[in-house]
Structure formats: C-alpha cells, structure tokens
Design a protein around this motif. Structure first.
Motif, PDB file in Angstrom:
ATOM      1  N   GLN A 166       0.818  -1.201   0.000  1.00 30.66           N
ATOM      2  CA  GLN A 166       0.000   0.000   0.000  1.00 30.66           C
ATOM      3  C   GLN A 166       0.858   1.260   0.000  1.00 30.66           C
ATOM      4  OE1 GLN A 166      -2.387  -0.685   3.469  1.00 30.66           O
ATOM      5  NE2 GLN A 166      -3.947  -1.842   2.373  1.00 30.66           N
ATOM      6  N   ASN A 167       2.066   1.158   0.579  1.00 31.97           N
ATOM      7  CA  ASN A 167       2.942   2.320   0.650  1.00 31.97           C
ATOM      8  C   ASN A 167       3.722   2.544  -0.640  1.00 31.97           C
ATOM      9  OD1 ASN A 167       2.235   3.029   3.247  1.00 31.97           O
ATOM     10  ND2 ASN A 167       3.782   1.702   4.184  1.00 31.97           N
ATOM     11  N   THR A 168       3.699   1.575  -1.544  1.00 35.65           N
ATOM     12  CA  THR A 168       4.388   1.730  -2.811  1.00 35.65           C
ATOM     13  C   THR A 168       3.686   2.813  -3.621  1.00 35.65           C
ATOM     14  OG1 THR A 168       5.000  -0.598  -2.813  1.00 35.65           O
ATOM     15  CG2 THR A 168       5.132   0.561  -4.905  1.00 35.65           C
ATOM     16  N   SER A 169       4.408   3.812  -4.053  1.00 35.71           N
ATOM     17  CA  SER A 169       3.811   4.930  -4.780  1.00 35.71           C
ATOM     18  C   SER A 169       4.211   4.876  -6.244  1.00 35.71           C
ATOM     19  CB  SER A 169       4.260   6.262  -4.178  1.00 35.71           C
ATOM     20  OG  SER A 169       5.617   6.511  -4.491  1.00 35.71           O
ATOM     21  N   ASP A 170       3.509   5.658  -7.050  1.00 38.61           N
ATOM     22  CA  ASP A 170       3.837   5.738  -8.467  1.00 38.61           C
ATOM     23  C   ASP A 170       5.239   6.283  -8.671  1.00 38.61           C
ATOM     24  OD1 ASP A 170       1.367   4.753  -9.166  1.00 38.61           O
ATOM     25  OD2 ASP A 170       0.450   6.724  -9.431  1.00 38.61           O
ATOM     26  N   ASP A 171       5.738   7.057  -7.711  1.00 39.92           N
ATOM     27  CA  ASP A 171       7.068   7.632  -7.843  1.00 39.92           C
ATOM     28  C   ASP A 171       8.170   6.588  -7.740  1.00 39.92           C
ATOM     29  OD1 ASP A 171       6.176  10.248  -8.191  1.00 39.92           O
ATOM     30  OD2 ASP A 171       6.104  10.618  -6.037  1.00 39.92           O
ATOM     31  N   ASP A 172       7.895   5.459  -7.081  1.00 41.34           N
ATOM     32  CA  ASP A 172       8.942   4.462  -6.854  1.00 41.34           C
ATOM     33  C   ASP A 172       9.533   3.915  -8.156  1.00 41.34           C
ATOM     34  OD1 ASP A 172       8.826   4.659  -4.104  1.00 41.34           O
ATOM     35  OD2 ASP A 172       7.294   3.108  -3.903  1.00 41.34           O
ATOM     36  N   LYS A 173       8.771   3.978  -9.245  1.00 35.70           N
ATOM     37  CA  LYS A 173       9.273   3.457 -10.519  1.00 35.70           C
ATOM     38  C   LYS A 173      10.463   4.268 -11.034  1.00 35.70           C
ATOM     39  CE  LYS A 173       5.988   6.241 -13.190  1.00 35.70           C
ATOM     40  NZ  LYS A 173       4.779   6.212 -14.031  1.00 35.70           N
ATOM     41  N   GLU A 193      15.403  10.978  -3.872  1.00 34.78           N
ATOM     42  CA  GLU A 193      13.949  10.855  -3.773  1.00 34.78           C
ATOM     43  C   GLU A 193      13.338  12.154  -3.253  1.00 34.78           C
ATOM     44  OE1 GLU A 193      12.582   7.300  -1.764  1.00 34.78           O
ATOM     45  OE2 GLU A 193      14.437   6.264  -2.296  1.00 34.78           O
ATOM     46  N   LYS A 227      10.727  14.703  -5.001  1.00 41.83           N
ATOM     47  CA  LYS A 227       9.487  15.068  -4.325  1.00 41.83           C
ATOM     48  C   LYS A 227       9.286  16.576  -4.299  1.00 41.83           C
ATOM     49  CE  LYS A 227       7.063  14.438   0.110  1.00 41.83           C
ATOM     50  NZ  LYS A 227       7.148  13.810   1.447  1.00 41.83           N
ATOM     51  N   LYS A 269       7.545  12.900 -14.761  1.00 44.03           N
ATOM     52  CA  LYS A 269       6.223  12.686 -14.159  1.00 44.03           C
ATOM     53  C   LYS A 269       5.251  13.788 -14.568  1.00 44.03           C
ATOM     54  CE  LYS A 269       3.866  12.021  -9.738  1.00 44.03           C
ATOM     55  NZ  LYS A 269       3.985  12.017  -8.267  1.00 44.03           N
TER      56      LYS A 269
END
Length: 410
Positions: free
Chosen positions: A24-31, A178, A182, A213
C-alpha cells in the motif's frame, strides 16, 4: 503444540499485514528509483540504505501551527534595504512559500530552491544556495532587477518565490534523490518552474524524474553545460555518485531521448571512444569545447538554438563548464571552457526562445571562492540572465539575441 500452532498463525498474520502495508505504501514515484526493491520500497537494492532510520526527510508536523491562508509569506521587517543586512535572506529578496498550495495561491511562476547533495571530491557545494541568498554585491540595491541586454525589469514581471532548501543525507544519495524528486514535484504541481541552486550535479536525476512525471517521457529537451558528459554507464556498482551516471540512467530508462540532450563545453578525460559511440548511437547533440574553439561561439550558439527550437527545455548548468578564469570556485576544475559572456548570452537566449520547464545551476563551492565572491556573483548573474530572458519572452520578444535599441550607441 497448540500454542506453537497459534504462534505460527500469528506470525503469518503479521508478515501478511506488513507485506500488505508495504504494497500500500508503494507509490507511483517508486518506478523512478532503480535502487528500490519493487516488492518492498523500504529496501535499498544498491547499498542497503534503510530510509526509515533517517529522519532528515521527515516532514514537520504542522497541525499545531497557527492557521493561515495559503499564499506567499514576506518575512521582512523593513521596506527598503538589503534583507541580508536587516532581515531574512531569500533568493533575490523573494517572498517565501512553504507548500505547493502557497505557490498556487501566490501565482508563482518561478520557485527558487536550494539543493544540498554534496558528494564532490572537494565538499562545500551544500552551502551554495545560502551563499547566494546573502550575496552582498547588490547589498544596497534590493530592487536591482534590470537586465542589461533586454531592458526588462524581471522582478516586476515574474512572480518569484523562495521555496527553501531540499534536505539531503550525506552518504545516502539514493534516498536524498527521492527528496529532490518530491520537492521538484511540489513545484511542478503548482505549474511553477523550479530554479535550483547548489550541490552536486547528480541532483539532475531527481529533476529529470520529476519533469518526466509532470510532462511525460521524451517531452522535454536538456541543454547541459558542463566540462563532463555525466553519462557513465555503471559508476560504482550502479550507485548514484559524483562520477556522473544520471544522464545514462535517464536515457536508458526512456525519460529523455538522446536526440534531445544538447551538451556544451565538454572537455574532460571522459568521454572516451566507447562513450562517444554510445552517445552517437543515441543521437546526442554534443558541442565539445574543441568545436567552440574551432568554429567560434556564435556558430555554436546558433546551432544550439536551432537544435532546441520549439521544445520545452530544462537547462542544467554545471559551473565547471566555464573556464576556471571565470569560475574558479568549483570542485572539479577543467582548463579551458566557455566564458562568462558566452554563458550569460546562452541563458538569456534560451529564456527568450524556449518554454523553460526547469533550470539548475550546480557545483558552485563557496568554500573555494575568493573574498569578493567572484564565482558566486557569476552564479547570481546567470540566474538573472535567465529571468531577463523569460521576462523578455513575456513581453513578446522572440529574437533570442535581442538587444534593446536604447542600449545601442548608433
């Protein structure tokens, strides 16, 4: 035995709950972060960094702060005079914004922000942003904003804000990138252009991912001024270090097309023959210092402007792209290089011709500067040249080499 069975079931429940929470904590930004385990974003694949043990990037709890309307904050006590002597230093005396909502409410067009990753061989770049805020050469001219070529007053025509500095953790570059991503995202979400100052050039990667992004992969060009090509294929086990692999990563991961990377002033021991082959294969547009010496600056500038015509542009300016005679206070000097006049003309011209989506000016090291702050003053003027170009563009000027007729003694 029943108790053991219960413990096994409980352990399974806990593991399952943690796994679900991680998912659930995985965000689209992690890619955008190749150093993260896609199954568990809290695991750093490259060097085992545990981001949870670092509090540097933890945002302050603002729930108990006095309530205020979103918007820009003027922290100054006095109406006139340089803030460095009687107030809180900010970039060019701009008001402060703390959130993306502040930027939106203030109608900010350019958000200036300090970057602090500092892994150069000679440390000190982390102080660049704060040094620029306190630059004293215009100490008694708080409203100094006249562009000496376009005859525009950029502080009146462009809505600026100081968006503070981005936190970094020394020795934890992946985690710090990161945070760069952000914060740049917060600025871009407000439809403002980030202008980032200071620190190591690897921060370019966090800006590229945020731009990808916002605008989509392959939808912007990079004008990269540098003595070094910053596209080493592996670096130290793939880690993001000052060895410079951010452009390689951005191209290989499809964020930027090689044909949209324009490099100016290259002259270091890299790239070698294999590197040049990779650059040519990916259709890089590079202008080595040798080309500039042979063909002249005017011809090179004309080529660069044609190569980016009609494109959204991110300017990434490494101060060691300049000749050390003009910018000695950098961590990785290279003899030769473009002049300050060349650099100012380029920055202004791109501001006029192109829609700029981001600007960075990096690798200035105040600890290596002279007593007068000569390199710092040049960084300040590069900032102002870009703003002068943007201001001229807003006025409808389209000639990137425009000079106001009042400035020409005919």
């Amino acid at each position: 035995m029943k108790n053991i069975h219960k413990l096994i079931v409980l352990a399974g429940f806990i593991v399952g709950s943690v796994t679900m929470a991680v998912a659930q904590n995985t965000s689209d930004d992690d890619k955008f972060f190749p150093w993260k385990d896609p199954q568990n974003p809290n695991i750093m694949l490259l060097d085992g960094d545990d981001p949870l043990k670092e509090g540097w990037h933890l945002r302050r709890d603002t729930s108990k702060d006095p309530k205020r309307e979103a918007g820009l904050i003027n922290p100054q006590r006095y109406e006139v005079g340089l803030i460095a002597m009687g107030g809180f230093p900010t970039f060019l005396g701009a008001p402060i914004a703390l959130t993306s909502e502040d930027l939106k409410a203030g109608g900010v067009e350019v958000a200036m922000v300090g970057l602090n990753i500092d892994d150069n061989l000679i440390a000190g770049g982390r102080y660049a942003a704060n040094q620029l805020r306190t630059l004293s050469d215009y100490m008694f001219y708080g409203d100094a904003n006249y562009d000496p070529q376009t005859h525009t007053e950029y502080l009146q025509s462009i809505k600026l804000a100081d968006y503070g500095n981005v936190a970094s953790v020394y020795g934890h570059n992946q985690r710090s990138l990161e945070e760069v991503h952000k914060v740049m995202g917060e600025i871009l979400d407000a439809d403002a252009m980030p202008m980032a100052i200071g620190g190591s050039h690897i921060q370019m990667y966090g800006i590229i991912t945020a731009l990808t992004k916002k605008h989509g992969a392959g939808n912007f060009a990079i004008v990269h001024i540098d003595a070094h090509y910053d596209a080493m294929s592996t670096g130290f086990g793939g880690r993001f270090l000052h060895n410079g692999n951010m452009i390689y990563q951005a191209v290989e991961r499809g964020y930027v097309k090689g044909e949209d990377i324009i490099q100016i002033g290259l002259r270091s021991v890299k790239p070698g023959s294999a590197d040049l082959e990779w650059m040519a294969k990916n259709n890089f547009k590079f202008h080595f210092q040798a080309e500039i010496v042979k063909n002249g600056w005017e011809a090179t500038l004309k080529d660069v402007l044609e190569e980016v015509k009609g494109k959204k542009v991110y300017i990434s300016f490494d101060m060691d792209g300049l000749d050390p005679a003009y910018a000695a206070a950098v961590g990785t000097q290279e003899p030769d290089g473009i002049s300050s006049a060349n650099a100012l003309q380029l920055m202004r011209a791109l501001g006029i011709q192109n829609e700029l989506v981001a600007v960075d000016i990096l690798e200035y090291n105040p600890l290596l500067d002279d007593a007068h702050g000569t390199t710092g003053i040049l960084v300040d003027r590069l900032m102002r040249a870009v703003l002068g170009g943007i201001s001229a563009r807003k006025k409808g000027i389209t000639d990137p080499l425009y000079i106001h007729p009042d400035l020409l003694n005919k």
